[in-house]
Design a protein around this motif. Structure first.
Motif, PDB file in Angstrom:
ATOM      1  N   UNK A  95       0.857  -1.185   0.000  1.00  8.08           N
ATOM      2  CA  UNK A  95       0.000   0.000   0.000  1.00  8.08           C
ATOM      3  C   UNK A  95       0.891   1.233   0.000  1.00  8.08           C
ATOM      4  N   UNK A  96       0.630   2.163  -0.917  1.00  7.71           N
ATOM      5  CA  UNK A  96       1.414   3.391  -1.007  1.00  7.71           C
ATOM      6  C   UNK A  96       0.546   4.577  -0.608  1.00  7.71           C
ATOM      7  N   UNK A  97       0.982   5.283   0.448  1.00  4.62           N
ATOM      8  CA  UNK A  97       0.288   6.481   0.920  1.00  4.62           C
ATOM      9  C   UNK A  97       1.115   7.685   0.450  1.00  4.62           C
ATOM     10  N   UNK A  98       0.946   8.094  -0.790  1.00  3.10           N
ATOM     11  CA  UNK A  98       1.798   9.109  -1.405  1.00  3.10           C
ATOM     12  C   UNK A  98       1.804  10.393  -0.581  1.00  3.10           C
ATOM     13  N   UNK A  99       3.010  10.893  -0.297  1.00  2.39           N
ATOM     14  CA  UNK A  99       3.150  12.144   0.438  1.00  2.39           C
ATOM     15  C   UNK A  99       3.068  12.023   1.941  1.00  2.39           C
ATOM     16  N   UNK A 100       2.806  10.814   2.460  1.00  2.00           N
ATOM     17  CA  UNK A 100       2.691  10.632   3.911  1.00  2.00           C
ATOM     18  C   UNK A 100       3.625   9.517   4.391  1.00  2.00           C
ATOM     19  N   UNK A 101       3.804   9.440   5.683  1.00  2.00           N
ATOM     20  CA  UNK A 101       4.678   8.435   6.287  1.00  2.00           C
ATOM     21  C   UNK A 101       3.857   7.531   7.191  1.00  2.00           C
ATOM     22  N   UNK A 102       4.038   6.223   7.050  1.00  2.00           N
ATOM     23  CA  UNK A 102       3.328   5.261   7.884  1.00  2.00           C
ATOM     24  C   UNK A 102       3.964   5.239   9.271  1.00  2.00           C
ATOM     25  N   UNK A 103       3.153   5.518  10.289  1.00  2.75           N
ATOM     26  CA  UNK A 103       3.635   5.543  11.678  1.00  2.75           C
ATOM     27  C   UNK A 103       3.294   4.240  12.396  1.00  2.75           C
ATOM     28  N   UNK A 104       2.106   3.728  12.179  1.00  2.00           N
ATOM     29  CA  UNK A 104       1.681   2.494  12.835  1.00  2.00           C
ATOM     30  C   UNK A 104       0.507   1.885  12.095  1.00  2.00           C
ATOM     31  N   UNK A 105       0.259   0.598  12.343  1.00  2.00           N
ATOM     32  CA  UNK A 105      -0.826  -0.089  11.646  1.00  2.00           C
ATOM     33  C   UNK A 105      -1.390  -1.180  12.527  1.00  2.00           C
ATOM     34  N   UNK A 106      -2.714  -1.385  12.475  1.00  2.00           N
ATOM     35  CA  UNK A 106      -3.405  -2.446  13.186  1.00  2.00           C
ATOM     36  C   UNK A 106      -4.361  -3.132  12.218  1.00  2.00           C
ATOM     37  N   UNK A 107      -4.789  -4.359  12.591  1.00  2.00           N
ATOM     38  CA  UNK A 107      -5.786  -5.092  11.809  1.00  2.00           C
ATOM     39  C   UNK A 107      -7.047  -5.192  12.671  1.00  2.00           C
ATOM     40  N   UNK A 108      -7.991  -4.249  12.544  1.00  2.00           N
ATOM     41  CA  UNK A 108      -9.166  -4.239  13.433  1.00  2.00           C
ATOM     42  C   UNK A 108     -10.230  -5.267  13.076  1.00  2.00           C
ATOM     43  N   UNK A 127       6.181  -1.412   7.505  1.00  2.00           N
ATOM     44  CA  UNK A 127       6.143  -0.033   6.995  1.00  2.00           C
ATOM     45  C   UNK A 127       7.527   0.440   6.584  1.00  2.00           C
ATOM     46  N   UNK A 128       7.589   1.234   5.516  1.00  2.00           N
ATOM     47  CA  UNK A 128       8.838   1.816   5.042  1.00  2.00           C
ATOM     48  C   UNK A 128       8.516   3.136   4.366  1.00  2.00           C
ATOM     49  N   UNK A 129       8.603   4.213   5.137  1.00  2.00           N
ATOM     50  CA  UNK A 129       8.260   5.522   4.597  1.00  2.00           C
ATOM     51  C   UNK A 129       6.790   5.603   4.269  1.00  2.00           C
ATOM     52  N   UNK A 130       6.485   5.886   3.003  1.00  2.00           N
ATOM     53  CA  UNK A 130       5.086   6.018   2.592  1.00  2.00           C
ATOM     54  C   UNK A 130       4.466   4.682   2.212  1.00  2.00           C
ATOM     55  N   UNK A 131       5.235   3.600   2.284  1.00  2.00           N
ATOM     56  CA  UNK A 131       4.750   2.303   1.800  1.00  2.00           C
ATOM     57  C   UNK A 131       4.599   1.308   2.949  1.00  2.00           C
ATOM     58  N   UNK A 132       3.599   0.443   2.810  1.00  2.00           N
ATOM     59  CA  UNK A 132       3.338  -0.619   3.789  1.00  2.00           C
ATOM     60  C   UNK A 132       3.259  -1.931   3.023  1.00  2.00           C
ATOM     61  N   UNK A 133       4.204  -2.844   3.284  1.00  2.00           N
ATOM     62  CA  UNK A 133       4.242  -4.130   2.595  1.00  2.00           C
ATOM     63  C   UNK A 133       3.528  -5.181   3.422  1.00  2.00           C
ATOM     64  N   UNK A 134       2.668  -5.960   2.765  1.00  2.00           N
ATOM     65  CA  UNK A 134       1.854  -6.973   3.429  1.00  2.00           C
ATOM     66  C   UNK A 134       2.450  -8.361   3.182  1.00  2.00           C
ATOM     67  N   UNK A 135       2.345  -9.268   4.165  1.00  2.00           N
ATOM     68  CA  UNK A 135       2.807 -10.638   3.930  1.00  2.00           C
ATOM     69  C   UNK A 135       1.897 -11.359   2.939  1.00  2.00           C
ATOM     70  N   UNK A 136       2.424 -12.411   2.327  1.00  2.00           N
ATOM     71  CA  UNK A 136       1.657 -13.190   1.353  1.00  2.00           C
ATOM     72  C   UNK A 136       0.704 -14.124   2.102  1.00  2.00           C
ATOM     73  N   UNK A 137      -0.508 -13.663   2.360  1.00  2.00           N
ATOM     74  CA  UNK A 137      -1.481 -14.482   3.086  1.00  2.00           C
ATOM     75  C   UNK A 137      -2.481 -15.083   2.104  1.00  2.00           C
ATOM     76  N   UNK A 138      -2.877 -16.342   2.293  1.00  2.00           N
ATOM     77  CA  UNK A 138      -3.899 -16.925   1.420  1.00  2.00           C
ATOM     78  C   UNK A 138      -5.253 -16.291   1.678  1.00  2.00           C
TER      79      UNK A 138
END
Length: 497
Positions: A95-108, A127-138
């Motif tokens: 997920x790319x959040x252009x122009x913003x920085x990922x600070x934290x993430x939860x799965x509600x 998270x890495x800067x503006x991008x959030x990489x997800x694991x390969x989940x089925x």
């Protein structure tokens, strides 16, 4: 033979055409498809406008001030017509959040619930800067999860994108749902009218023939506690589809279930009883009359109480622990906690797999405890070791007892808050590692009958049902791999028992 009337033919043709249009509209764009929607993207207002001169509030996370804070909520789902497995991801979802920085993430929210654990365990969301990489989940059909992301900086929901590469499929941004689309409403109305018309034309008062996969009668399925929950759900689905069937599912140790089946079948010979025994792995060769059908691959994991401070062990360390080389977790760079063992009973198929495949023929310490905390049975024993009769009991006890280590079916540990699923040699339990022979702790769940079941019997029909879509999707939901998906592969672990 009476030919159908013109009205019946026209109604059936209209019904077929409507269904075909709907199917093309729904499925043709991508049989494998991941859709995503931005359900919320809003700034976090800290200061009341009328109180700027009086109060100044700051938003902190881990002692870091977050400026220009926003919250975004994304829904990601499999909205195609085929299940998506880990191998389908040629590139992971990002997920790319252009122009913003990922600070934290939860799965509600996730469906099924254990998707959340699969996404978050062992730093899965990266998270890495503006991008959030997800694991390969089925993702089975209609599975979904939501991500609640804390961001800093400026940007809008329109600039949030989901990227990746899906083999044989695609990733699409879905529009916000504001009710049914006009095309769907029109097609649905026509479909309902035609169904009613065709039903009225065909109504003759006679009952429709039973479904070919259904049989009536009573059947008992007993055995493996690691597979009991899945077996129960599959049985319930079969009963719902076939009202004349009554299936009772009970848990017991694998060897106990096999012994009971062999004994009862021998007394009833040549007619096998309506009974199935489920076993982790193959039955002993001494049970020559038993016939097995592989149903699914169950991947097990080693678990430990979080107070141990242990997250990763090498196979060598694990074998040395059970051989008695270590007595305290501090000797393995963990916390100062006495090592306590929580095991399954000697008739357990899971224990047999653990001793044969992981300990390489080694054995567990002698059972010295009833309460899993003290050596109340054998005070002179070197270690505390208790034995329990089911996977759920074992994992619950590991959750309760400081310093405890045990093992069980992979998804069982996700239900307990104080349990770590340990990495072995740095890797997680995974079917690809099983195929590559780099992860040893797994077994094929086999469904045994006394001799071959009679054609058309409830036993035979239920065994066939295990290879159907409903049963396969139930197995996948709990992290198991259906043998029906693996039999055609040259490296399939689902060999006939």
């Amino acid at each position: 033979m009476t030919l159908p009337s013109t009205e019946t033919i026209l109604a059936a043709a209209g019904l077929l055409a409507t269904a075909l249009i709907w199917a093309v509209d729904r499925f043709l764009p991508g049989r494998k498809r991941i859709g995503y929607r931005v359900q919320m993207d809003t700034a976090i207002g800290m200061n009341p406008q009328a109180a700027h001169s009086v109060v100044q509030l700051r938003l902190l996370r881990a002692d870091r001030e977050i400026t220009g804070a926003t919250l975004a909520l994304l829904r990601i789902e499999n909205d195609g017509s085929k299940d998506i497995v880990r191998q389908d991801y040629q590139e992971p979802l990002t997920v790319d959040f252009a122009g913003r920085t990922v600070v934290g993430v939860e799965v509600p929210d996730s469906n099924p619930p254990n998707l959340a654990a699969m996404l978050t365990r062992n730093g899965g969301l990266r998270p890495d800067g503006s991008r959030l990489t997800l694991p390969r989940v089925p993702l089975n059909k209609r599975n979904h999860f939501k991500l609640l992301v804390l961001l800093s900086g400026t940007g809008t929901g329109e600039r949030i994108t989901l990227e990746g590469f899906l083999s044989g499929g695609r990733i699409v941004r879905n529009a916000q749902r504001r009710g049914p689309q006009p095309v769907s409403l029109a097609l649905g109305s026509v479909f309902i009218i035609l169904v009613g018309l065709l039903g009225g034309l065909q109504l003759s008062g006679s009952d429709s023939p039973p479904r070919s996969e259904c049989a009536s009668g009573r059947l008992t399925v007993t055995g493996s506690s690691a597979f009991a929950r899945v077996t129960s759900l599959i049985s319930t689905a079969y009963e719902r589809q076939c009202p004349g069937a009554e299936i009772t599912v009970t848990e017991s140790a694998s060897l106990t279930a096999l012994q009971e089946l062999n004994s009862l079948g021998g007394k009833a010979h040549p007619d096998a009883p309506a009974r199935i025994a489920v076993s982790d792995g193959p039955a002993p060769r001494s049970f020559q009359q038993l016939r097995g059908q592989p149903a699914g691959v169950v991947i097990f994991s080693v678990v430990a109480n979080k107070d141990t401070g242990i997250h990763n062990l090498t196979l060598r360390q694990l074998r040395e622990i059970y051989a008695g080389k270590y007595r305290n977790w501090s000797e393995l760079d963990g916390n100062n906690q006495e090592i306590r063992f929580v095991s399954r009973t000697s008739n357990s198929g899971t224990r047999k797999v653990f001793e044969q495949k992981v300990l390489r023929g080694g054995t567990e310490p002698v059972a010295s405890s009833d309460d899993c905390r003290n050596k109340d049975r054998i005070p002179s024993a070197r270690f505390v070791n208790c034995e329990l009769s089911s996977t759920d009991q074992l994992v619950a006890e590991v959750n309760r007892v400081p310093g405890a280590i045990g093992y069980g079916e992979m998804s069982a540990a996700t239900k307990q808050p104080n349990v770590n699923r340990l990495l072995l040699d740095g890797g997680e339990p995974d079917i690809e590692r099983v195929r590559q022979n780099t992860y040893p702790f797994w077994a094929v769940e086999n469904f045994y009958t006394y001799g071959p079941p009679k054609d058309g019997s409830l036993t035979a029909k239920f065994l066939t049902y295990l290879s159907g879509d409903t049963a396969k999707n139930t197995m996948r939901t709990y992290g198991h791999v259906p043998c029906a998906d693996l039999r055609a592969q040259p490296d399939s672990p689902c060999a006939q028992p």
